[in-house]
Design a protein around this motif. Structure first.
Motif: not given
Length: 207
Positions: A86-92, A151-166
């Motif tokens: 889960i990415y925080d604002d800085v990670d995002q 951005y969403q494609q990059e998140l998925k590649k990294a197996n990551a979600v941001d706070f708002w994705d939850l």
């Protein structure tokens, strides 16, 4: 829905306790949602004082925590692994800046923080990148949509979600996988939201 200090949280606390004491619901059949971790913790502690250990199995948490628990079980339906980060604002923001390099954009000409704010607003409205693009009114909106998609494609590649994705990904799963939605509709016989008047659109869709 009532004014500050009028006893909303107290009412919900006693309602939960009453449902448990009268055997109208088991702890796992009750979903209670608050806006802060502190409020969730206090509500659970209050219920525990009334009904004892039964309260340990209650879902009393924030919107984001509730959705996080659901995603850990169900996110495979969207092609992610359950051990997502889960990415925080800085990670995002760093991920967005990485997308700038991919698109060969100049951060001096297009403020990454502005793009970040627009993406988060879109997620709060439950909008996917392609829908955001369809609703674009300006060239700037089109650029936001373009970066949003990358951005969403990059998140998925990294197996990551941001706070708002939850929230937005949970709603996406519920919309696209009715069998998963049905499972949670059957599980939670009682859904209670403290400060319901403060829900934004994606929170409203989730409930």
């Amino acid at each position: 829905i009532a004014g500050a200090g009028s006893g909303k949280s107290r009412v919900l606390t006693f309602r939960i306790a009453n449902l448990l004491k009268q055997k109208k619901a088991s702890p796992s059949e009750i979903l209670a949602v608050t806006f802060t971790n502190k409020a969730a913790r206090e509500m659970k502690e209050r219920v525990q004082k009334i009904v004892g250990r039964d309260a340990e199995h209650l879902w009393v948490s924030t919107f984001h925590s509730s959705c996080g628990k659901i995603l850990r079980k169900e996110i495979k339906a969207l092609g992610y692994r359950s051990d997502f980060v889960i990415y925080d604002d800085v990670d995002q923001l760093n991920a967005i800046k990485h997308c700038y390099k991919f698109l060969e954009w100049d951060p001096e000409q297009l403020n990454p923080k502005g793009i970040q704010a627009h993406i988060n607003r879109a997620k709060n409205q439950g909008l996917l990148p392609e829908v955001y693009l369809q609703q674009a009114l300006t060239t700037y909106d089109e650029k936001v949509a373009k970066l949003f998609a990358v951005y969403q494609q990059e998140l998925k590649k990294a197996n990551a979600v941001d706070f708002w994705d939850l929230l937005s990904l949970t709603v996406q799963i519920f919309k696209n996988h009715p069998e998963i939605l049905k499972k949670y509709q059957n599980q939670f016989r009682y859904c209670m939201v403290d400060e319901y008047q403060d829900t934004n659109h994606i929170q409203y869709l989730f409930i």
